[in-house]
Every structure is written in C-alpha cells, then in structure tokens.
Design an enzyme around this catalytic site. Structure first.
Site, PDB file in Angstrom:
ATOM      1  N   ALA A 128       0.855  -1.178   0.000  1.00 38.03           N
ATOM      2  CA  ALA A 128       0.000   0.000   0.000  1.00 38.03           C
ATOM      3  C   ALA A 128       0.896   1.234   0.000  1.00 38.03           C
ATOM      4  O   ALA A 128       2.062   1.164   0.395  1.00 38.03           O
ATOM      5  CB  ALA A 128      -0.900  -0.010   1.223  1.00 38.03           C
ATOM      6  N   GLY A 134       0.644  -5.116   1.087  1.00 40.10           N
ATOM      7  CA  GLY A 134      -0.610  -5.198   0.341  1.00 40.10           C
ATOM      8  C   GLY A 134      -0.438  -5.837  -1.025  1.00 40.10           C
ATOM      9  O   GLY A 134      -1.384  -6.414  -1.578  1.00 40.10           O
ATOM     10  N   GLU A 152      -0.603  -9.436  -0.351  1.00 43.43           N
ATOM     11  CA  GLU A 152      -2.001  -9.744   0.009  1.00 43.43           C
ATOM     12  C   GLU A 152      -2.903  -9.739  -1.228  1.00 43.43           C
ATOM     13  O   GLU A 152      -3.794 -10.579  -1.358  1.00 43.43           O
ATOM     14  CB  GLU A 152      -2.490  -8.723   1.045  1.00 43.43           C
ATOM     15  CG  GLU A 152      -1.794  -8.921   2.393  1.00 43.43           C
ATOM     16  CD  GLU A 152      -2.037  -7.782   3.371  1.00 43.43           C
ATOM     17  OE1 GLU A 152      -1.899  -6.605   2.965  1.00 43.43           O
ATOM     18  OE2 GLU A 152      -2.369  -8.061   4.534  1.00 43.43           O
ATOM     19  N   GLU A 194       5.124  -5.184   7.021  1.00 43.75           N
ATOM     20  CA  GLU A 194       4.398  -4.117   7.717  1.00 43.75           C
ATOM     21  C   GLU A 194       4.922  -3.846   9.118  1.00 43.75           C
ATOM     22  O   GLU A 194       4.898  -2.714   9.598  1.00 43.75           O
ATOM     23  CB  GLU A 194       2.896  -4.467   7.811  1.00 43.75           C
ATOM     24  CG  GLU A 194       2.142  -4.367   6.503  1.00 43.75           C
ATOM     25  CD  GLU A 194       2.131  -5.669   5.706  1.00 43.75           C
ATOM     26  OE1 GLU A 194       3.027  -6.512   5.915  1.00 43.75           O
ATOM     27  OE2 GLU A 194       1.225  -5.832   4.882  1.00 43.75           O
TER      28      GLU A 194
END
Ligand code: DAK
Length: 258
Positions: free
Chosen positions: A65, A109, A112, A132
């Site tokens: 992200a 992300g 993911e 993260e």
C-alpha cells in the site's frame, strides 16, 4: 474504458490487468484499487472473457500500500472511514478464475493482493513478504489469515514477525506459488495457462473456483457436501453433455458455456 493507474488488454478470452504506477513500484493507492475493482467487475461481467490475469512490472508486482499516503492517517480517520476496506474487497467478488503473475516485489498489500487471486505464478526474480511490522502496523488486507493457510503457521510467523522477504523458490516450496518461470517468459507462459483455462467450460471453471474457495470457510464434511451439490449441478449443463460425448466420440469438445 481508460484508467490512470492500470493498463488493460484483452487477447481472445483472456483479460490482463497490469498495475501501472511505475514511479512508486506500483504502490497501491485508493485510485488504483478503485480502478482495479472496476476493471475486474467489468471483465467478470463480460461473457467473452474466461480468465483474468493481474500483473505488474518486471521490478514490482506491487511494493505494498502507498506508505506516503498512509503515513498521515490517524486512528479516528481509518476507523471512521473503514480505511481501504471498501475497494480492497472487490476482487473477492470475481467469480471467474484470476491468476496473479508476479515478477519482482510483492510486499505487504502487494503480497495480500496476489494471495486474493486464485493462484500465483511467479517469475524467478519474485520476492514475497509482509514487512508491515517495520512500519509499526500489522498486515491489514488478509496477510495474517491467507498467508498461514498458504504456507503454514511457522513460515507466516517468520515472514510477518521478521519482515523478511522470501524468494520464488522458497515461496513455491512453501505452497504460496503454483509455478515459477524465467522472468522474460512469465507473461507468455501465464497467458498460455489462462488461455487453456478460458477454453474450459466456464460454468464448470466457476464451480471449481467456488468449491475450492469454500474449503477455506467450512468444515470438511460441509465442504464435501457443497462439492457434491455442485458436482450434481454439472449434469444440468450442456457442457457436461458435450464434454463427455466428445470423449466417447474421440473428438475435441466444443463448449458453449451453457
Ligand atoms: N509506498 C509508496 N512508495 C513506495 C513504496 C510504497 N509501498 N514502495 C516503494 N515506493 C517508492 C519509493 O519511495 C521510491 O520513490 P522515490 O524515492 O523514487 O520518489 C520508489 O518507489 C522506488 O523505490 P526504492 O527507491 O525504495 O527502490 P529499491 O529498489 O531501493 O527498494 C523496495 C525496493 C521494495 C525494497 C523498497 O521500495 C521498499 O521497501 N518499499 C516499501 C515496502 C513496504 O514496506 N511495503 C509494505 C507497505 S504497508 C489494508 C490493505 C493493505 C494494507 C493495509 C491495510 N486494508 C484493506 C485495511 C497494506 C499495507 C502495506 O502494504
């Protein structure tokens, strides 16, 4: 339809969506996730499409992200507005097969997102990770749930607690990646696989996907019951009649997706 952060391409029955924010290694922001969701929904609704590929660049599938954006958020905002849940969940609604073709970094992300696809095909230079923790957050788009299901609790803990990256070979050994290809051949190889899937009877492919995905959400006996019902439903399709008749008559099947 034109987009700012993704590229789309249709070749026969295969749609390819390329994440395209090269200046930030395809970091995933709101606009990209909105556009990805819109493209996915469009291809899922298109009767001419049988399989969808999501890919990135040679250097990065997606490096996570967008940290620069996230850095400014506070708890009140992310909780009140249910930070990025809205547009990150669209891919789960897609009923046709979706393949992640991962070259380079698939981090946070990005990893993911790849795991939300039905399978991951990787280039030899692929690197997966959930870093993260180094930013003071935990994985927030399913990393703590899908990763242990894919690679075991031990390896998921190892990756998410250390923030280290795992290469394509380790990811394949661990079960995260279905197949590995030389980087230069990744897209050709995955396109050929997607074409093969798109040529299968679509309703049956959708049932395979639905049934395998159900195995993550149910007990074994309930999952097998669900599989049995879909198996029975196959006998209501024209493509079951055609597939079996073609086998008996020793000719190629002509599926009509009906
Ligand atoms: N965000 C924003 N910019 C990024 C970025 C990212 N994730 N990753 C890279 N960039 C930018 C860099 O800042 C740099 O920009 P400039 O300096 O050129 O302006 C450019 O991309 C090139 O990156 P590098 O210069 O760093 O390139 P290197 O080859 O040296 O290193 C790297 C590549 C991938 C190792 C490094 O860029 C890196 O460590 N990137 C960050 C990886 C990371 O920590 N990712 C996890 C982010 S947290 C949720 C959904 C999702 C999430 C959470 C919640 N919900 C649904 C609730 C996800 C969270 C995350 O992903």
């Amino acid at each position: 339809m034109s987009y700012n952060t993704i590229l789309t391409n249709v070749d026969g029955k295969v749609a390819t969506i390329t994440l395209h924010r090269p200046q930030v290694l395809n970091a995933l922001n709101d606009e990209l996730m909105d556009e990805l969701g819109a493209a996915l929904m469009g291809f899922d609704a298109d009767d001419n499409i049988g399989c969808i590929i999501i890919t990135g660049s040679e250097k990065a599938f997606a490096a996570g992200a967008d940290v620069a954006k996230m850095a400014k958020y506070n708890f009140q905002e992310v909780y009140r507005h249910d930070y990025i849940s809205r547009n990150w969940e669209q891919i789960r609604k897609v009923r046709k097969p979706v393949i992640a073709a991962v070259s380079g970094y698939a981090l946070g992300g990005g990893c993911e997102l790849a795991m939300m696809c039905d399978m991951i095909m990787a280039a030899e230079n692929a690197k997966f990770g959930q870093p993260e923790i180094k930013l003071g957050i935990i994985p927030g788009a399913g990393g703590t749930q899908r990763l242990p299901r894919a690679v075991s609790k031990a390896k998921a803990m190892d990756l998410a607690l250390t923030g280290r990256m795992m290469d394509a070979n380790e990811a394949e050994r661990a079960g995260l990646v279905a197949r590995i290809f030389p980087q230069a051949e990744l897209l050709n190889e995955v396109s050929a696989i997607a074409k093969g899937i798109a040529d299968m009877p679509l309703l049956t492919a959708m049932m395979v996907k639905e049934s395998i995905n159900a195995s993550y959400e149910t007990t074994l006996s309930e999952g097998i019951r669900f599989e049995r019902r879909l198996f029975h439903a196959c006998f209501g399709t024209n493509d079951q009649k055609e597939g079996m008749a073609a086998f008996v008559e020793k000719r190629p099947a002509k599926f009509t997706n009906s």
